[in-house]
Design an enzyme around this catalytic site. Structure first.
Site, PDB file in Angstrom:
ATOM      1  N   LYS A  55       0.826  -1.208   0.000  1.00 43.46           N
ATOM      2  CA  LYS A  55       0.000   0.000   0.000  1.00 43.46           C
ATOM      3  C   LYS A  55       0.864   1.263   0.000  1.00 43.46           C
ATOM      4  CE  LYS A  55      -3.880  -2.183   2.427  1.00 43.46           C
ATOM      5  NZ  LYS A  55      -4.707  -2.198   3.656  1.00 43.46           N
ATOM      6  N   CYS A  75      -0.461   0.922   6.323  1.00 40.48           N
ATOM      7  CA  CYS A  75      -0.796   0.011   7.427  1.00 40.48           C
ATOM      8  C   CYS A  75      -1.802  -1.026   6.955  1.00 40.48           C
ATOM      9  CB  CYS A  75      -1.419   0.769   8.601  1.00 40.48           C
ATOM     10  SG  CYS A  75      -0.387   2.022   9.358  1.00 40.48           S
ATOM     11  N   ASP A  76      -1.781  -2.163   7.611  1.00 41.87           N
ATOM     12  CA  ASP A  76      -2.820  -3.161   7.394  1.00 41.87           C
ATOM     13  C   ASP A  76      -3.017  -3.942   8.685  1.00 41.87           C
ATOM     14  OD1 ASP A  76      -4.464  -4.528   5.044  1.00 41.87           O
ATOM     15  OD2 ASP A  76      -3.812  -6.080   6.438  1.00 41.87           O
ATOM     16  N   SER A  77      -4.277  -4.099   9.084  1.00 44.96           N
ATOM     17  CA  SER A  77      -4.589  -4.777  10.343  1.00 44.96           C
ATOM     18  C   SER A  77      -5.434  -6.018  10.089  1.00 44.96           C
ATOM     19  CB  SER A  77      -5.364  -3.845  11.287  1.00 44.96           C
ATOM     20  OG  SER A  77      -4.607  -2.712  11.633  1.00 44.96           O
ATOM     21  N   GLY A 112       0.517  -4.413  10.380  1.00 43.18           N
ATOM     22  CA  GLY A 112       1.766  -4.201   9.659  1.00 43.18           C
ATOM     23  C   GLY A 112       1.918  -2.726   9.344  1.00 43.18           C
TER      24      GLY A 112
END
Length: 207
Positions: A55, A75-77, A112
């Site tokens: 991203k 970010c990635d959750s 992340g």
């Protein structure tokens, strides 16, 4: 130097604004399912970090012209429960099944993070990492769960819950960084910025 948030999440934007910054928001067009399918053997922390990095990279290429000197954060959750990594449920039936499986139990919210430094329109440095926070879930009654699903909130968020919205009523406690549960770990981002030689206070737009 501009701060660019590579995320559509209003919760992440809210955390960064409350912490004194005013990010430019640019949403990536990363095919998350395809990326995960390409890395089936990656562990959960690596998967969310790969998504965050993709991203950030996609957005960095897009904003370089308008913001040649910038910091881009991706970010990635996802929620890890019983070894299964789950993201946004997307529909009420899936959200209901997830809540029935995690009610009264503990999961780990993994986020992340990837931070890219742009100078003169080019990525000159990058770093990444992940944060994990334990989440202890309550056991909502049937009526409470129906009402929560009716808000639509759990359909749009990782793990089918929030800490800072309606879902907060059904979280008994957390073990670790609360901002990470909302979607962006401020302590981790500060450390990652430091790795790139950027002080977080230089990104503040107000005291």
């Amino acid at each position: 130097m501009r701060l660019v948030l590579a995320s559509a999440s209003p919760a992440r934007l809210g955390v960064l604004r409350a912490a004194g910054t005013d990010p430019v928001v640019e949403v990536s067009d990363v095919d998350e399912d395809a990326l995960l399918a390409a890395h089936p053997d990656a562990d959960p922390a690596r998967k969310v970090t790969l998504l965050a990095a993709a991203k950030a990279a996609a957005v960095a290429g897009r904003v370089a012209g308008d913001h040649p000197d910038a910091v881009v954060i991706g970010c990635d959750s996802m929620l890890l429960v019983d070894g299964e990594l789950v993201g946004k449920p997307g529909d009420a039936d899936t959200a209901r099944r997830r809540w029935k499986s995690m009610a009264g139990r503990t999961g780990e919210l993994l986020t992340g993070h990837a931070v890219l430094l742009l100078s003169g329109g080019a990525v000159v440095q990058e770093t990444e990492g992940h944060a994990g926070t334990g989440v202890r879930f309550a056991e909502p009654t049937g009526a409470e769960l129906d009402a929560y699903l009716g808000t639509g909130e759990p359909l749009r968020v990782a793990g089918a819950f929030t800490l800072d919205g309606f879902g907060g009523w059904f979280v008994e406690g957390i073990d670790g960084d609360p901002s990470n549960v909302i979607g962006i770990s401020l302590p981790l981002v500060r450390r990652l910025l430091g790795d790139l030689g950027v002080s977080v206070v230089d990104l503040w737009t107000r005291s």
